[in-house]
Design a protein around this motif. Sequence first.
Motif, mmCIF file in Angstrom:
data_model
loop_
_atom_site.group_PDB
_atom_site.id
_atom_site.type_symbol
_atom_site.label_atom_id
_atom_site.label_comp_id
_atom_site.label_asym_id
_atom_site.label_seq_id
_atom_site.Cartn_x
_atom_site.Cartn_y
_atom_site.Cartn_z
ATOM 1 N N GLU A 72 0.825 -1.204 0.000
ATOM 2 C CA GLU A 72 0.000 0.000 0.000
ATOM 3 C C GLU A 72 0.862 1.258 0.000
ATOM 4 O O GLU A 72 0.587 2.221 -0.735
ATOM 5 C CB GLU A 72 -0.918 -0.013 1.224
ATOM 6 C CG GLU A 72 -1.879 1.158 1.305
ATOM 7 C CD GLU A 72 -2.792 1.028 2.514
ATOM 8 O OE1 GLU A 72 -3.985 0.737 2.332
ATOM 9 O OE2 GLU A 72 -2.299 1.212 3.650
ATOM 10 N N HIS A 76 0.931 4.086 -2.873
ATOM 11 C CA HIS A 76 0.673 5.499 -2.553
ATOM 12 C C HIS A 76 1.854 6.369 -3.003
ATOM 13 O O HIS A 76 1.667 7.477 -3.514
ATOM 14 C CB HIS A 76 0.442 5.657 -1.050
ATOM 15 C CG HIS A 76 0.212 7.070 -0.622
ATOM 16 N ND1 HIS A 76 -0.912 7.795 -0.965
ATOM 17 C CD2 HIS A 76 0.979 7.921 0.120
ATOM 18 C CE1 HIS A 76 -0.837 9.011 -0.457
ATOM 19 N NE2 HIS A 76 0.307 9.110 0.195
ATOM 20 N N THR A 80 1.714 9.388 -5.616
ATOM 21 C CA THR A 80 2.161 10.730 -5.235
ATOM 22 C C THR A 80 3.096 11.322 -6.278
ATOM 23 O O THR A 80 2.994 12.518 -6.618
ATOM 24 C CB THR A 80 2.875 10.676 -3.873
ATOM 25 O OG1 THR A 80 1.965 10.182 -2.882
ATOM 26 C CG2 THR A 80 3.367 12.061 -3.463
ATOM 27 N N ILE A 151 -4.780 3.858 -1.688
ATOM 28 C CA ILE A 151 -3.733 4.403 -2.546
ATOM 29 C C ILE A 151 -3.650 5.919 -2.442
ATOM 30 O O ILE A 151 -2.554 6.494 -2.408
ATOM 31 C CB ILE A 151 -3.977 3.977 -4.007
ATOM 32 C CG1 ILE A 151 -3.858 2.453 -4.115
ATOM 33 C CG2 ILE A 151 -2.971 4.647 -4.945
ATOM 34 C CD1 ILE A 151 -4.163 1.926 -5.490
ATOM 35 N N ASN A 152 -4.792 6.587 -2.385
ATOM 36 C CA ASN A 152 -4.753 8.059 -2.318
ATOM 37 C C ASN A 152 -4.595 8.591 -0.897
ATOM 38 O O ASN A 152 -4.472 9.799 -0.695
ATOM 39 C CB ASN A 152 -5.990 8.667 -2.985
ATOM 40 C CG ASN A 152 -7.285 8.220 -2.321
ATOM 41 O OD1 ASN A 152 -7.283 7.717 -1.194
ATOM 42 N ND2 ASN A 152 -8.397 8.386 -3.013
ATOM 43 N N GLY A 153 -4.603 7.697 0.089
ATOM 44 C CA GLY A 153 -4.327 8.106 1.463
ATOM 45 C C GLY A 153 -5.431 8.869 2.157
ATOM 46 O O GLY A 153 -5.173 9.509 3.182
#
Length: 414
Positions: A72, A76, A80, A151-153
């Motif tokens: 993960e 991420h 980013t 993934i996008n946090g």
Amino acid sequence: MKLVSICTAAGLTLLSLGAAWAEPQPVEPSALSREIGERGIAPVLERLHALPSPTADERFAIAGLEFLGAVETAWHWRETYGVRPLGPMIFGFSTDLPEGMEPQPMPPEALADLTEQTLAAMERSRAALAGIGPDEDFGLAISMRDLWFDINGDGKRAESEGAAELLDGVLWSGVTEFDQETGAPIAPELPVIRFDRADAAWLSAYTHLVSGGAELLLAFDPTPSLQRVFAMRERIDKARLNVDPDGMLLPPMADGAIDPIAAAFDMLRRQPDAKRTRAARAHWQQTIAENRRFWTLVGQESDNAGEWIPNDRQVSATGIAFPPGTGAAWQAVLADGEALLKGERSVIFWRAPLGIDLGAWLENPAPLPVDGVIQGWALADYFTDAPPVSPESFDRFADMLTDTGPFLAMVMLN
């Protein structure tokens, strides 16, 4: 990454070693599986770490979530910085990710930092596994429907963050089925896997495999090479301002291939850190040892419930076909790898019948400039009389796994 399949096991009857395979038994997801589906990897892992005396299945959950948390984190990180897939050899880099946030400029040290984080996660995973007694049995049922990666946090599960969507086309065909009447896509029925004592050895082997790759990357220290490439890229981008790209010999779209290749070539010219190459070899030797332990333990199983990788009397709940003899064939491949690491076998040189001692290079490494490797002068100190490793074992393994695909099988079996 690469840890799940889209299909559930079919109700099939095959003969193995003269006895009929047992019908696969259905398994219900555990409460922890549902918690992962509701909260995500990181919150569940934090709760488990806070337990004063975790049970065996909770220790395995900690180990597994540390591993998946590293995946993960890598995904991420890629989201980013807008890093595209780079192939299966780099942890977390082989999967196509959904388009999301606007990429940020990547600091040159970011890759080394991510790799150090991955190493630390693998250490934590092994520490949790070490707390499970050698004779302590357990069973932890995880539904792949519950598994997702933030993934996008943002802490929320998006439709594109499920394991089914992210690994579609990586560990399965990528073919979408549609309802014949409505034309709507049919949601796949994902398996429930019951992880047990044998799978703890499998996971330990995988953590060593990943750690070895991380140590090898850090042995060449990617940061100085990335600094050089990024500095030149910045100069190139400034020079391109207000210039028609059609007038250039190489269009800007080639940047995505040129810059990573340039960084890799520059890294290979550096003197590797011998401590790290030796650590990589030690991890890969442990991968082989733990993989053998896994096949010993899984061979002792008599049930057929939610199997991850089956023995010859079981069926994988993933729907992936592992024919009888898979374990023996794969261990023969690993034995060849072990012989390479020890220097008992060699890698055949591509220009002449000369052997290259991989074990000697890992023990006392030298730079590997691409021109010197291709021509041979960079390898001169590592030529050996040890017999070359034969492709026979791998060819036998690949022939057995033709329907499944040898690459997918290798990803599963580590």
